[in-house]
Design a protein around this motif. Structure first.
Motif, PDB file in Angstrom:
ATOM      1  N   GLY A  44      -4.852  -1.866   5.567  1.00 54.97           N
ATOM      2  CA  GLY A  44      -5.981  -2.261   4.729  1.00 54.97           C
ATOM      3  C   GLY A  44      -6.763  -3.435   5.282  1.00 54.97           C
TER       4      GLY A  44
ATOM      5  N   CYS B 125      -3.258   1.257   8.967  1.00 55.01           N
ATOM      6  CA  CYS B 125      -3.405   1.685   7.579  1.00 55.01           C
ATOM      7  C   CYS B 125      -3.037   0.577   6.594  1.00 55.01           C
TER       8      CYS B 125
ATOM      9  N   ASN C  39      -7.035   1.038  -0.706  1.00 52.75           N
ATOM     10  CA  ASN C  39      -6.278   1.504   0.449  1.00 52.75           C
ATOM     11  C   ASN C  39      -5.065   2.319  -0.001  1.00 52.75           C
TER      12      ASN C  39
ATOM     13  N   THR D  75      -9.170  -4.229  -2.137  1.00 45.06           N
ATOM     14  CA  THR D  75      -8.760  -3.622  -0.875  1.00 45.06           C
ATOM     15  C   THR D  75      -7.406  -2.951  -1.005  1.00 45.06           C
TER      16      THR D  75
ATOM     17  N   TYR E 182     -10.425  -3.027   5.913  1.00 38.40           N
ATOM     18  CA  TYR E 182     -11.310  -3.173   4.767  1.00 38.40           C
ATOM     19  C   TYR E 182     -11.367  -4.614   4.305  1.00 38.40           C
TER      20      TYR E 182
ATOM     21  N   ARG F 144      -6.272   5.635  -0.997  1.00 38.59           N
ATOM     22  CA  ARG F 144      -6.528   6.454   0.187  1.00 38.59           C
ATOM     23  C   ARG F 144      -5.226   7.057   0.731  1.00 38.59           C
TER      24      ARG F 144
ATOM     25  N   GLY G  22     -11.571   6.732   5.607  1.00 42.70           N
ATOM     26  CA  GLY G  22     -11.612   5.274   5.679  1.00 42.70           C
ATOM     27  C   GLY G  22     -12.979   4.725   5.308  1.00 42.70           C
TER      28      GLY G  22
ATOM     29  N   SER H 101       0.828  -1.212   0.000  1.00 42.35           N
ATOM     30  CA  SER H 101       0.000   0.000   0.000  1.00 42.35           C
ATOM     31  C   SER H 101       0.857   1.255   0.000  1.00 42.35           C
TER      32      SER H 101
END
Length: 535
Positions: free
Chosen positions: A189, A187, A229, A225, A192, A232, A257, A152
């Protein structure tokens, strides 16, 4: 009619009693699972899973019929025996995850006993859906989280660069120049991934399409995901670069989120819509996920009324017997071996002079270790030294476990460019040649040589998964789960050959290992030269 109602009431009262007994037997495991749902955001969706399963089975009640013959229940009884054996082993090793999965196995067996294999086939997918309510073991969760953080972070930085912003990535730290963002566990992911995987499984089950489409719908949860993520993280980086770190904190951070999770759901439904077009059904969005109309019919009489199958009494006996064995093992407590505290570890080993170092509270909270030592050693007149680190756990039962450097090294921005095992014939443990993990890592122009191994109850282990196997085995056979990680790191200059770094760590091992034995319980690793000659 009254006779039939009475008969149905007797039958269901027995099966109801069996289910209540099941919950009583597994009460500790279920309580811990509910505690995880309450306190760990990644599993906060767990409360909905059993409710959805019950609803799906109830909707298909017209297809269920109580087993009339004992032979119809025999496969279910075999499944219950298997589940109770796993439960007892999990209790002996105090591994709650094993107990929680065994609960699902026993529950499935009970369902097969009540409704036979035909009924089990009808409810197989809703029962399988219950797997999503069981939390992953801590070591799998940690490894998965660290890998998702790295992926990510990398994809998020690529998005930031696409927005023409100068950014530098070092492991999980995104350097924007004026600001630095760290992609922490929260963070990764996983918040999610687990709910989205549950939703994707449910959607695939209810989606009208061929099996390959259902499979792809479920499997797409992970890439969706990771992609969203990363998007984001990239958006947060752009916002922070323009308006400051408050864009990555508080309500706005949480709102981002939720927005990303909703976008994941939208993308999942778009995927199903595309599949419906490919299949030629051309379903509207509102029709992509629907309960089939034939599920809601009135129940057949066999669902309520039938012969009282004597398998219910065997189920009760099996549950009571399993509970008795489990209760007998609950009084066991970890055997804590005697050892010296690392507080007393010397800062002088042979010609090596050392200086103590310490971990920050953040890392101590993450590692959950019992004791540790960090010493930076140097020989007089030499530039490059050896960083010695060891973490000791007196118990590895409740989420506290040794962390492998293979997972932690990439998080600090280092790349593992060479990795393998190396034997050291000059050292012996219980008659066996010592084998350690050896890795060369690099960050920019800097290189380091790393040796590490897991010292576990008299064994020197190099494989992380073998650590877990022996942990399970020793918890049952020895009632011990203590263990340690030992890691040695030395820098490698650009002008220095890697063999020189190997010689440095070899020399340090000669002085370290005889001293280390009193701080880590188990058999001491000794140099071959110190073993008395036979005869």
């Amino acid at each position: 009619m009254n006779t039939e109602n009475t008969k149905a009431g007797v039958i269901w009262s027995f099966w109801g009693a069996a289910f209540l007994l099941l919950c009583v037997v597994f009460r500790d495991s279920l309580a811990e699972m509910v505690n995880t749902w309450t306190n760990v955001e990644e599993y906060s969706h767990g409360f909905f899973i059993p409710c959805i399963t019950v609803y799906l089975i109830w909707m298909r009640r017209s297809e269920l019929r109580l087993a009339q013959d004992f032979r119809e229940s025999a496969p279910g009884l075999a499944v219950i025996v298997l589940g109770m054996l796993v439960f007892i082993l999990g209790g002996l090793a105090t591994i709650k995850t094993m107990e929680q999965y065994s609960f699902l196995v026993v529950l499935t067996g009970m369902f097969a006993c009540a409704f036979g294999l035909r009924g089990l086939k009808t409810a197989a997918i809703p029962l399988l859906f219950l797997v999503f309510m069981v939390p992953f073991p801590a070591f799998i969760l940690n490894n998965l989280s660290s890998k998702l953080q790295l992926i990510s972070s990398w994809l998020g930085v690529e998005f930031i660069r696409a927005c023409d912003i100068m950014v530098y990535l070092e492991g999980n730290v995104i350097d924007l120049g004026n600001y630095k963002l760290q992609v922490v566990d929260a963070c990764s992911g996983l918040r999610y991934l687990f709910p989205l995987a549950s939703l994707a499984f449910l959607c695939a089950y209810l989606f009208k399409g061929p099996f390959w489409q259902k499979l792809l719908i479920f499997l797409s949860a992970m890439p969706l995901t990771i992609f969203m993520n990363s998007f984001r993280i990239g958006v947060i980086g752009v916002l922070v670069d323009n308006w400051g770190t408050e864009m990555a904190e508080g309500f706005l951070h949480d709102f981002e989120g939720w927005a990303v999770f909703l976008l994941c759901m939208v993308l999942l439904f778009i995927e199903m819509w595309i599949f419906s077009r490919i299949s030629g059904s051309k379903l509207a969005f509102s029709e992509l996920v629907q309960i089939p109309a034939e599920w809601g019919r009135a129940p057949v009489s066999g669902f309520f009324v039938g012969q009282l199958n004597r398998s219910v009494f065997v189920v009760l006996i099996l549950l009571i017997a399993g509970a008795g064995v489990s209760e007998m093992s609950k009084g066991r407590e970890d055997v804590i071996p005697q050892r010296k505290a690392f507080l007393n570890f010397p800062t002088k080993l042979g010609n090596w002079q050392g200086r103590n170092d310490y971990l920050s509270q953040f890392y101590l909270n993450e590692l959950k270790l019992t004791d540790y030592v960090i010493v930076n050693f140097n020989e007089p007149g030499t530039q490059n030294g050896v960083n010695f680190y060891s973490a000791y756990y007196q118990s590895q039962r409740k989420g506290a476990a040794v962390h492998s450097p293979r997972s932690c090294i990439p998080g600090d921005g280092w790349q593992i460019i060479s990795y393998g095992q190396q034997e050291f014939p000059e050292f012996m443990l219980d008659g066996q040649t010592l084998e350690l993990n050896r890795a060369i890592i690099q960050k920019g122009e800097s290189r380091q040589l790393v040796y590490f191994w897991f010292q576990q109850r008299g064994r020197t282990i190099t494989n992380e998964y073998m650590v877990k196997w022996y942990l399970f085995y020793d918890a049952i056979m020895m009632n011990r789960t203590d263990g340690a990680l030992v890691r040695l790191v030395t820098p490698v200059d650009s002008a220095e050959d890697i063999t020189q770094a190997d010689k440095r760590l070899h020399a340090f091992l000669h002085d370290l290992l005889p001293e280390l034995g009193s701080y880590l319980p188990g058999k001491t690793i000794i140099p071959v030269a110190s073993i008395p000659a036979s005869g």
